[in-house]
Design a protein around this motif. Structure first.
Motif, short mmCIF file in Angstrom:
data_model
loop_
_atom_site.label_atom_id
_atom_site.label_comp_id
_atom_site.label_asym_id
_atom_site.label_seq_id
_atom_site.Cartn_x
_atom_site.Cartn_y
_atom_site.Cartn_z
N GLU A 43 51.76 40.21 25.87
CA GLU A 43 51.18 41.28 25.07
C GLU A 43 49.87 41.78 25.66
O GLU A 43 49.49 42.93 25.47
CB GLU A 43 50.95 40.79 23.64
N GLY A 44 49.18 40.91 26.41
CA GLY A 44 47.90 41.31 26.99
C GLY A 44 48.02 42.49 27.94
O GLY A 44 47.04 43.21 28.17
N VAL A 45 49.20 42.72 28.51
CA VAL A 45 49.40 43.84 29.44
C VAL A 45 49.08 45.16 28.76
O VAL A 45 48.42 46.05 29.33
CB VAL A 45 50.84 43.84 29.98
N LEU A 46 49.53 45.32 27.52
CA LEU A 46 49.31 46.58 26.80
C LEU A 46 47.83 46.87 26.63
O LEU A 46 47.37 47.99 26.81
CB LEU A 46 49.98 46.51 25.43
N PHE A 47 47.06 45.82 26.29
CA PHE A 47 45.65 46.02 25.99
C PHE A 47 44.83 46.25 27.26
O PHE A 47 44.00 47.15 27.32
CB PHE A 47 45.10 44.82 25.21
N VAL A 48 45.06 45.41 28.28
CA VAL A 48 44.26 45.53 29.50
C VAL A 48 44.52 46.86 30.19
O VAL A 48 43.58 47.57 30.57
CB VAL A 48 44.55 44.35 30.45
N TYR A 49 45.78 47.23 30.35
CA TYR A 49 46.09 48.49 31.03
C TYR A 49 45.78 49.68 30.14
O TYR A 49 45.62 50.80 30.63
CB TYR A 49 47.54 48.50 31.50
N GLY A 50 45.70 49.47 28.82
CA GLY A 50 45.30 50.54 27.94
C GLY A 50 43.81 50.83 28.01
O GLY A 50 43.38 51.97 27.95
N VAL A 51 43.01 49.76 28.18
CA VAL A 51 41.55 49.91 28.27
C VAL A 51 41.13 50.33 29.68
O VAL A 51 40.27 51.20 29.86
CB VAL A 51 40.84 48.61 27.86
N PHE A 52 41.73 49.70 30.69
CA PHE A 52 41.36 49.99 32.07
C PHE A 52 42.44 50.85 32.72
O PHE A 52 43.48 50.34 33.14
CB PHE A 52 41.19 48.68 32.86
N ASN A 53 42.20 52.16 32.76
CA ASN A 53 43.21 53.06 33.33
C ASN A 53 43.04 53.25 34.83
O ASN A 53 43.72 54.05 35.44
CB ASN A 53 43.20 54.41 32.62
N LYS A 54 42.09 52.50 35.42
CA LYS A 54 41.91 52.51 36.87
C LYS A 54 41.86 51.06 37.36
O LYS A 54 41.57 50.16 36.60
CB LYS A 54 40.60 53.23 37.23
N PRO A 55 42.14 50.85 38.66
CA PRO A 55 42.07 49.48 39.20
C PRO A 55 40.72 48.83 38.94
O PRO A 55 39.69 49.48 38.93
CB PRO A 55 42.32 49.69 40.69
N VAL A 56 40.75 47.52 38.73
CA VAL A 56 39.54 46.73 38.46
C VAL A 56 39.25 45.87 39.68
O VAL A 56 40.12 45.10 40.13
CB VAL A 56 39.73 45.85 37.21
N SER A 57 38.06 45.99 40.24
CA SER A 57 37.68 45.20 41.42
C SER A 57 37.38 43.76 41.01
O SER A 57 37.22 43.45 39.83
CB SER A 57 36.45 45.81 42.09
N VAL A 58 37.26 42.89 42.01
CA VAL A 58 36.99 41.48 41.73
C VAL A 58 35.62 41.31 41.07
O VAL A 58 35.45 40.48 40.16
CB VAL A 58 37.10 40.64 43.02
N VAL A 59 34.63 42.10 41.50
CA VAL A 59 33.30 42.00 40.88
C VAL A 59 33.36 42.43 39.42
O VAL A 59 32.79 41.78 38.53
CB VAL A 59 32.28 42.87 41.65
N GLU A 60 34.06 43.54 39.15
CA GLU A 60 34.21 44.00 37.76
C GLU A 60 34.95 42.97 36.93
O GLU A 60 34.59 42.69 35.78
CB GLU A 60 34.95 45.33 37.73
N ALA A 61 36.00 42.38 37.51
CA ALA A 61 36.79 41.39 36.79
C ALA A 61 35.93 40.19 36.39
O ALA A 61 36.01 39.70 35.26
CB ALA A 61 37.97 40.92 37.64
N ILE A 62 35.09 39.73 37.30
CA ILE A 62 34.20 38.60 36.99
C ILE A 62 33.23 38.97 35.88
O ILE A 62 32.96 38.16 34.98
CB ILE A 62 33.45 38.16 38.27
N MET A 63 32.72 40.19 35.92
CA MET A 63 31.80 40.63 34.87
C MET A 63 32.50 40.64 33.51
O MET A 63 31.93 40.15 32.51
CB MET A 63 31.28 42.02 35.20
N TYR A 64 33.72 41.16 33.45
CA TYR A 64 34.44 41.21 32.19
C TYR A 64 34.80 39.81 31.70
O TYR A 64 34.71 39.51 30.50
CB TYR A 64 35.71 42.05 32.33
#
Length: 484
Positions: free
Chosen positions: A404-425
């Motif tokens: 189910e997490g796929v719907l939320f993550v791809y719904g919030v982030f409509n562009k690729p997420v870098s490794v630095v951004e991922a660590i921040m989130y």
């Protein structure tokens, strides 16, 4: 040293843990008192807050049609109709439709339209009608914005006049003869982050479930987004006080108690069930005392325990931001009531795009929704369940929806997420558990886009919380155990 190891070391250096006397009807139910007791200051049958003389002073003349619109009961008046069952409810006759798999009553009103002066008011009991109400087609869904990858599944029609429900009945039920044994009832509360979804979504077609389980299935609509959850003040007469979507659900459940017997259902055997925001709604009814008599048992599918309800302070702050986007003062209720539905939706979406606190990042997944008002909802759901402040005598089934997490993550982030951004989130979501999460997941992902990693982490923790009922701290220990 590999890049991910450098980032892990940098995170370890910089990260700091964060704290985180009314006559009852023949069913023994007093419908007016039931709803009035929730917000005692509000008289459900009181005069409209906006009077005729005040309508002339509204900001936009074009909006008068919205303020003055009335409910169309869609009565069938002598026109040819397809064969279908007719029932006699407390408000009037209703004619449904018989199809291949079931008898269906679409778009049955359970409350009067929350329009005009009643936009931000608790639901009002349905006004009786004469003639036969045509329940052969679905009504419009509640107001919502359709965008993104799921827009193809959006409702074709939306309206503020949306407090309806659909009823599915097994085909072998004979309406012309007495029913010796009423059927169990299942009431579905749809999900959609409290901003989207519909009782008439094709995915929620109740015909198969009704026949397979031999139950009466009821799907209900409830107000969404700012229409259902705006908080602009604390006075229920002159401000929006929120939680209207939950009150709508209560009104629908009360309607079921009063009327479902004529559809072949047993009001003493009502199961409420829902997924995601629908499951969150179910969990609230399990802890709301005034909902106790409205159902017997519950099913929760993917209950988002880890997403906190807003406090009254946070809800008021969101309301102020919303009012700014509409060019109304938060204290000018007449101005807010005069807004077109489209203006409300526009301000709702602009407000939703703001992340106020990066270390309370989970709020981005539920900007609009129920809040702790101290009357209807008195504490966080997870706290209530941990302390035993819920209806423990009721049977409860708890499960989770895979991926189910796929719907939320791809719904919030409509562009690729870098490794630095991922660590921040991840740091914002998992706080002091960040290092353990990164150590387990980060070496496994070498793509440029780290959204998939975020979905896996979120789904794993949510699965433990939802299926095992674990607090978030304990769930994280199961998913990412301490090194031996």
């Amino acid at each position: 040293m590999e890049n991910w190891q450098c980032l892990l070391l940098l995170t370890a250096i910089t990260l700091r843990p964060c704290s985180g006397a009314v006559t009852k009807n023949d069913d023994g139910i007093d419908p007016f008192g039931f709803l009035r007791n929730i917000y005692s200051a509000l008289l459900l049958r009181d005069e409209p807050f906006v009077r005729d003389s005040e309508l002339k002073e509204l900001r936009r003349p074009a909006d008068l049609a919205v303020i003055q619109q009335t409910k169309d009961k869609a009565l069938s008046q002598g026109r040819e109709e397809a064969d279908g069952p007719v029932v006699f409810t407390k408000n009037g006759q209703i004619k449904g439709v018989t199809v291949d798999k079931a008898h269906i009553f679409y778009g049955v009103p359970y409350a009067d339209p929350p329009v005009g002066a009643y936009r931000w008011k608790p639901p009002r009991p349905v006004s009786p009608w004469s003639g036969v109400y045509d329940a052969s087609f679905p009504r419009a869904a509640c107001m919502q914005v359709c965008s993104g990858s799921s827009s193809a599944e959006c409702p074709k029609k939306v309206s503020e006049d949306c407090l309806y429900l659909n009823i599915f009945i097994p085909l072998d039920l004979n309406f012309t003869s007495p029913l010796w044994r009423p059927l169990p009832v299942m009431v579905w509360i749809h999900g959609g982050d409290f901003i989207a979804g519909s009782a008439s979504k094709p995915m929620y077609d109740g015909r198969f479930l009704s026949n397979f389980t031999h139950t009466v299935v009821v799907n209900l609509e409830y107000r969404l987004g700012a229409f259902g959850f705006l908080v602009s003040g604390t006075d229920p007469l002159s401000t929006a006080t929120g939680n209207y979507g939950i009150l709508d659900q209560q009104a629908a459940l009360l309607w079921v108690q009063q009327n479902i017997a004529v559809f072949g259902g047993d009001p003493s055997k009502v199961t409420i069930f829902g997924e995601s925001a629908g499951a969150q709604s179910v969990s609230l009814h399990l802890m709301i005392q005034s909902s106790k008599s409205l159902f017997k048992q519950a099913v929760l599918q993917s209950l988002p325990f880890s997403i906190p309800l807003k406090t009254r302070h946070d809800a008021l702050r969101l309301g102020k931001d919303f009012a700014k986007e509409t060019n109304c003062s938060v204290s000018d209720f007449i101005c807010l009531l005069s807004l077109t539905p489209q203006a409300v939706l526009s301000a709702q979406m602009k407000t939703r795009s703001k992340i106020v606190n990066p270390f309370r990042f989970l709020e981005v997944f539920e900007t609009w929704g129920p809040h702790i008002d101290g009357e209807l909802i008195k504490e966080q759901a997870i706290t209530a369940f941990q302390k035993g402040n819920w209806q423990k005598e009721k049977a409860l089934l708890l499960g989770t929806t895979s991926e189910e997490g796929v719907l939320f993550v791809y719904g919030v982030f409509n562009k690729p997420v870098s490794v630095v951004e991922a660590i921040m989130y991840i740091a914002a979501i998992f706080k002091q558990h960040t290092l353990r999460i990164l150590h387990k997941y980060l070496p496994l992902y070498r793509e440029a886009d780290f959204r998939h990693m975020l979905t896996q982490e979120g789904s794993a923790v949510e699965s433990q919380i939802k299926t095992k009922g674990l607090p978030e701290e304990e769930a994280l220990t199961v998913i990412v155990p301490e090194e031996s």
